[in-house]
Design a protein around this motif. Sequence first.
Motif, PDB file in Angstrom:
ATOM      1  N   PHE A  47      -9.919  25.126  45.282  1.00 33.40           N
ATOM      2  CA  PHE A  47      -9.576  23.930  44.513  1.00 33.40           C
ATOM      3  C   PHE A  47      -8.324  23.296  45.110  1.00 33.40           C
ATOM      4  N   PRO A  48      -8.177  21.979  44.948  1.00 36.75           N
ATOM      5  CA  PRO A  48      -7.017  21.276  45.526  1.00 36.75           C
ATOM      6  C   PRO A  48      -5.747  21.555  44.747  1.00 36.75           C
ATOM      7  N   LEU A  49      -4.615  21.428  45.447  1.00 39.22           N
ATOM      8  CA  LEU A  49      -3.300  21.654  44.833  1.00 39.22           C
ATOM      9  C   LEU A  49      -2.388  20.442  44.998  1.00 39.22           C
ATOM     10  N   GLY A  50      -2.986  19.260  45.181  1.00 34.13           N
ATOM     11  CA  GLY A  50      -2.172  18.058  45.333  1.00 34.13           C
ATOM     12  C   GLY A  50      -2.008  17.670  46.797  1.00 34.13           C
ATOM     13  N   LYS A  51      -1.130  16.708  47.015  1.00 35.97           N
ATOM     14  CA  LYS A  51      -0.920  16.162  48.356  1.00 35.97           C
ATOM     15  C   LYS A  51       0.556  16.196  48.722  1.00 35.97           C
ATOM     16  N   THR A  52       0.801  16.237  50.020  1.00 41.01           N
ATOM     17  CA  THR A  52       2.152  16.122  50.569  1.00 41.01           C
ATOM     18  C   THR A  52       2.158  14.978  51.569  1.00 41.01           C
ATOM     19  N   ASN A  53       3.160  14.106  51.449  1.00 44.17           N
ATOM     20  CA  ASN A  53       3.282  12.956  52.349  1.00 44.17           C
ATOM     21  C   ASN A  53       4.507  13.145  53.240  1.00 44.17           C
ATOM     22  N   VAL A  54       4.304  13.115  54.539  1.00 39.11           N
ATOM     23  CA  VAL A  54       5.388  13.307  55.505  1.00 39.11           C
ATOM     24  C   VAL A  54       5.505  12.045  56.366  1.00 39.11           C
ATOM     25  N   LEU A  55       6.726  11.520  56.505  1.00 38.44           N
ATOM     26  CA  LEU A  55       6.959  10.309  57.289  1.00 38.44           C
ATOM     27  C   LEU A  55       7.969  10.588  58.395  1.00 38.44           C
ATOM     28  N   GLU A  56       7.763   9.922  59.527  1.00 37.69           N
ATOM     29  CA  GLU A  56       8.662  10.080  60.666  1.00 37.69           C
ATOM     30  C   GLU A  56       9.109   8.719  61.167  1.00 37.69           C
ATOM     31  N   CYS A  57      10.414   8.561  61.331  1.00 35.26           N
ATOM     32  CA  CYS A  57      10.953   7.311  61.863  1.00 35.26           C
ATOM     33  C   CYS A  57      10.570   7.193  63.340  1.00 35.26           C
ATOM     34  N   ASP A  58       9.991   6.046  63.713  1.00 37.01           N
ATOM     35  CA  ASP A  58       9.581   5.859  65.101  1.00 37.01           C
ATOM     36  C   ASP A  58      10.779   5.634  66.028  1.00 37.01           C
ATOM     37  N   ASN A  59      11.954   5.375  65.442  1.00 36.46           N
ATOM     38  CA  ASN A  59      13.137   5.115  66.271  1.00 36.46           C
ATOM     39  C   ASN A  59      13.939   6.399  66.533  1.00 36.46           C
ATOM     40  N   CYS A  60      14.340   7.075  65.453  1.00 40.21           N
ATOM     41  CA  CYS A  60      15.190   8.266  65.628  1.00 40.21           C
ATOM     42  C   CYS A  60      14.432   9.570  65.483  1.00 40.21           C
ATOM     43  N   LYS A  61      13.167   9.497  65.124  1.00 38.47           N
ATOM     44  CA  LYS A  61      12.293  10.664  64.954  1.00 38.47           C
ATOM     45  C   LYS A  61      12.713  11.552  63.782  1.00 38.47           C
ATOM     46  N   GLY A  62      13.517  11.011  62.868  1.00 40.39           N
ATOM     47  CA  GLY A  62      13.850  11.753  61.656  1.00 40.39           C
ATOM     48  C   GLY A  62      12.596  11.918  60.790  1.00 40.39           C
ATOM     49  N   THR A  63      12.445  13.088  60.201  1.00 46.44           N
ATOM     50  CA  THR A  63      11.253  13.403  59.412  1.00 46.44           C
ATOM     51  C   THR A  63      11.648  13.592  57.951  1.00 46.44           C
ATOM     52  N   TYR A  64      10.835  13.015  57.051  1.00 46.35           N
ATOM     53  CA  TYR A  64      11.146  13.047  55.622  1.00 46.35           C
ATOM     54  C   TYR A  64       9.880  13.272  54.798  1.00 46.35           C
ATOM     55  N   LYS A  65      10.067  13.873  53.647  1.00 45.37           N
ATOM     56  CA  LYS A  65       9.036  13.817  52.625  1.00 45.37           C
ATOM     57  C   LYS A  65       9.229  12.517  51.865  1.00 45.37           C
ATOM     58  N   LEU A  66       8.143  11.985  51.312  1.00 42.14           N
ATOM     59  CA  LEU A  66       8.210  10.677  50.664  1.00 42.14           C
ATOM     60  C   LEU A  66       9.281  10.638  49.579  1.00 42.14           C
ATOM     61  N   LYS A  67       9.413  11.714  48.811  1.00 40.61           N
ATOM     62  CA  LYS A  67      10.364  11.720  47.690  1.00 40.61           C
ATOM     63  C   LYS A  67      11.813  11.634  48.154  1.00 40.61           C
ATOM     64  N   GLU A  68      12.053  11.884  49.424  1.00 36.43           N
ATOM     65  CA  GLU A  68      13.415  11.842  49.950  1.00 36.43           C
ATOM     66  C   GLU A  68      13.838  10.436  50.397  1.00 36.43           C
ATOM     67  N   LEU A  69      12.897   9.508  50.398  1.00 30.10           N
ATOM     68  CA  LEU A  69      13.150   8.175  50.957  1.00 30.10           C
ATOM     69  C   LEU A  69      13.504   7.156  49.880  1.00 30.10           C
ATOM     70  N   PRO A  70      14.132   6.028  50.270  1.00 29.50           N
ATOM     71  CA  PRO A  70      14.489   4.971  49.308  1.00 29.50           C
ATOM     72  C   PRO A  70      13.260   4.345  48.667  1.00 29.50           C
ATOM     73  N   ASN A  71      13.475   3.710  47.509  1.00 26.31           N
ATOM     74  CA  ASN A  71      12.372   3.083  46.776  1.00 26.31           C
ATOM     75  C   ASN A  71      11.633   2.042  47.599  1.00 26.31           C
ATOM     76  N   GLN A  72      12.351   1.328  48.465  1.00 29.07           N
ATOM     77  CA  GLN A  72      11.696   0.286  49.272  1.00 29.07           C
ATOM     78  C   GLN A  72      10.574   0.884  50.111  1.00 29.07           C
ATOM     79  N   ILE A  73      10.833   2.042  50.696  1.00 26.13           N
ATOM     80  CA  ILE A  73       9.814   2.697  51.529  1.00 26.13           C
ATOM     81  C   ILE A  73       8.720   3.308  50.650  1.00 26.13           C
ATOM     82  N   LYS A  74       9.135   3.896  49.525  1.00 26.41           N
ATOM     83  CA  LYS A  74       8.146   4.480  48.609  1.00 26.41           C
ATOM     84  C   LYS A  74       7.155   3.422  48.140  1.00 26.41           C
ATOM     85  N   GLN A  75       7.677   2.236  47.757  1.00 29.32           N
ATOM     86  CA  GLN A  75       6.808   1.162  47.265  1.00 29.32           C
ATOM     87  C   GLN A  75       5.859   0.678  48.359  1.00 29.32           C
ATOM     88  N   LYS A  76       6.375   0.575  49.565  1.00 31.27           N
ATOM     89  CA  LYS A  76       5.541   0.138  50.679  1.00 31.27           C
ATOM     90  C   LYS A  76       4.441   1.165  50.961  1.00 31.27           C
TER      91      LYS A  76
END
Length: 202
Positions: A47-76
């Motif tokens: 059975f599924p246990l939910g989802k995880t969203n991982v984002l990486e900046c194309d400029n500095c290659k910093g990696t984040y989970k969605l919840k760690e990012l500002p609302n502007q990025i979350k909304q987008k």
Amino acid sequence: MIFYGTNASRLKDGRLSNVTCPNCNEQTSMTYSVFGKYAYIYWIPIFPLGKTNVLECDNCKGTYKLKELPNQIKQKFELEKHTGVPVKHFAGSAIILALISWVFYANAKDKENEAIYIKSPQVGDVYHTSGSNSGFYTTAKVTAIEADSIFVIFNDYEVDKKSGINDIDISSNYKPENTEGYKIEEVQKLYADEVIFEIDRD
């Protein structure tokens, strides 16, 4: 060896344009991946246990989970069309449900057959019965049917679990001196009272 646990599979990749990275503060794009988490047994998703969203900046290659990012990025990110839970993450549940359904069907079919067997006994039928001692079980084999009477040979052995009763159902365990006769109505009552709880017919 571990046969159960949790895992994740990649569901979707994409890119968000014109966002400001909180690390390098550059207006850039971010690449994201959506992973679906699931529980498994023997590597089969249950059975599924939910989802995880991982984002990486194309400029500095910093990696984040969605919840760690500002609302502007979350909304987008939320405006993107994301995939639902894959059907394969329910594969194990479907298999378990199918097995349970089959067991219920098989048991119901066995009871239908037994209802026929108890009304029309045949030589060779084997009755699974409560033994002479409380909490023990044995078998009795039909050896003859005469008019309204039925004759059975009781097994020489008893077991303390129903699951082990087939282990004693062998020809050498039935001795002629253990033969007893019953009225067919008596045998039917024993089945109705669950003293005879199962009937095997080859």
